[in-house]
Design a protein around this motif. Sequence first.
Motif, PDB file in Angstrom:
ATOM      1  N   GLU A  80       0.837  -1.200   0.000  1.00  0.00           N
ATOM      2  CA  GLU A  80       0.000   0.000   0.000  1.00  0.00           C
ATOM      3  C   GLU A  80       0.872   1.250   0.000  1.00  0.00           C
ATOM      4  O   GLU A  80       0.606   2.209  -0.742  1.00  0.00           O
ATOM      5  CB  GLU A  80      -0.916   0.008   1.224  1.00  0.00           C
ATOM      6  N   VAL A  81       1.912   1.254   0.827  1.00  0.00           N
ATOM      7  CA  VAL A  81       2.826   2.394   0.888  1.00  0.00           C
ATOM      8  C   VAL A  81       3.521   2.575  -0.462  1.00  0.00           C
ATOM      9  O   VAL A  81       3.641   3.702  -0.971  1.00  0.00           O
ATOM     10  CB  VAL A  81       3.858   2.224   2.027  1.00  0.00           C
ATOM     11  N   ARG A  82       3.962   1.492  -1.055  1.00  0.00           N
ATOM     12  CA  ARG A  82       4.627   1.574  -2.364  1.00  0.00           C
ATOM     13  C   ARG A  82       3.684   2.143  -3.420  1.00  0.00           C
ATOM     14  O   ARG A  82       4.086   2.975  -4.241  1.00  0.00           O
ATOM     15  CB  ARG A  82       5.130   0.196  -2.788  1.00  0.00           C
ATOM     16  N   ARG A  83       2.431   1.702  -3.395  1.00  0.00           N
ATOM     17  CA  ARG A  83       1.465   2.207  -4.375  1.00  0.00           C
ATOM     18  C   ARG A  83       1.238   3.710  -4.184  1.00  0.00           C
ATOM     19  O   ARG A  83       1.110   4.452  -5.162  1.00  0.00           O
ATOM     20  CB  ARG A  83       0.151   1.437  -4.261  1.00  0.00           C
ATOM     21  N   GLU A  84       1.185   4.152  -2.936  1.00  0.00           N
ATOM     22  CA  GLU A  84       1.041   5.585  -2.668  1.00  0.00           C
ATOM     23  C   GLU A  84       2.245   6.361  -3.192  1.00  0.00           C
ATOM     24  O   GLU A  84       2.094   7.442  -3.781  1.00  0.00           O
ATOM     25  CB  GLU A  84       0.861   5.831  -1.170  1.00  0.00           C
ATOM     26  N   LEU A  85       3.443   5.807  -2.981  1.00  0.00           N
ATOM     27  CA  LEU A  85       4.649   6.456  -3.496  1.00  0.00           C
ATOM     28  C   LEU A  85       4.632   6.521  -5.021  1.00  0.00           C
ATOM     29  O   LEU A  85       5.043   7.526  -5.615  1.00  0.00           O
ATOM     30  CB  LEU A  85       5.903   5.730  -3.009  1.00  0.00           C
ATOM     31  N   ILE A  86       4.170   5.463  -5.642  1.00  0.00           N
ATOM     32  CA  ILE A  86       4.077   5.445  -7.104  1.00  0.00           C
ATOM     33  C   ILE A  86       3.137   6.546  -7.578  1.00  0.00           C
ATOM     34  O   ILE A  86       3.450   7.295  -8.508  1.00  0.00           O
ATOM     35  CB  ILE A  86       3.616   4.059  -7.609  1.00  0.00           C
ATOM     36  N   GLU A  87       1.989   6.672  -6.918  1.00  0.00           N
ATOM     37  CA  GLU A  87       1.028   7.720  -7.288  1.00  0.00           C
ATOM     38  C   GLU A  87       1.647   9.108  -7.131  1.00  0.00           C
ATOM     39  O   GLU A  87       1.475   9.984  -7.980  1.00  0.00           O
ATOM     40  CB  GLU A  87      -0.244   7.605  -6.445  1.00  0.00           C
ATOM     41  N   GLN A  88       2.384   9.312  -6.042  1.00  0.00           N
ATOM     42  CA  GLN A  88       3.030  10.610  -5.815  1.00  0.00           C
ATOM     43  C   GLN A  88       4.061  10.904  -6.897  1.00  0.00           C
ATOM     44  O   GLN A  88       4.150  12.034  -7.398  1.00  0.00           O
ATOM     45  CB  GLN A  88       3.683  10.637  -4.435  1.00  0.00           C
ATOM     46  N   LEU A  89       4.842   9.905  -7.245  1.00  0.00           N
ATOM     47  CA  LEU A  89       5.855  10.101  -8.291  1.00  0.00           C
ATOM     48  C   LEU A  89       5.215  10.339  -9.663  1.00  0.00           C
ATOM     49  O   LEU A  89       5.696  11.159 -10.447  1.00  0.00           O
ATOM     50  CB  LEU A  89       6.807   8.906  -8.342  1.00  0.00           C
TER      51      LEU A  89
END
Length: 114
Positions: free
Chosen positions: A75-84
């Motif tokens: 979930e954290v990785r997906r959020e980071l992907i969205e931010q990037l």
Amino acid sequence: MTQAERVREFYRDNPTVKAKEAAEKLDILYSSVKAYIAKDIKAGRCLRLSDGSLDYSNYFKVSEEVGSLREWQNEVRRELIEQLLEANRHETASDQIRLNAKEINKLLNEVTRL
């Protein structure tokens, strides 16, 4: 699912069954069942209780907790992907876009690997 995992799940639901009966029900060699149990006891995945039954409760509790942790990490990785991705939509410097894309790709690989 490996044979060892099948044995563990069987004993989770049938902790008092003898190894011979487990081998018959699982269609696994008796010697293999005994070996899996011995390895699990030695590794701390299983406890043999005073009545002879096997207790795999800690093993399954830890497995569930590890699964929950992995879900949270993803979930954290997906959020980071969205931010990037959002940052790249507004970025004009090609070097920064490439760096973000590289990081996005790395995070996507981590999400799909777990």
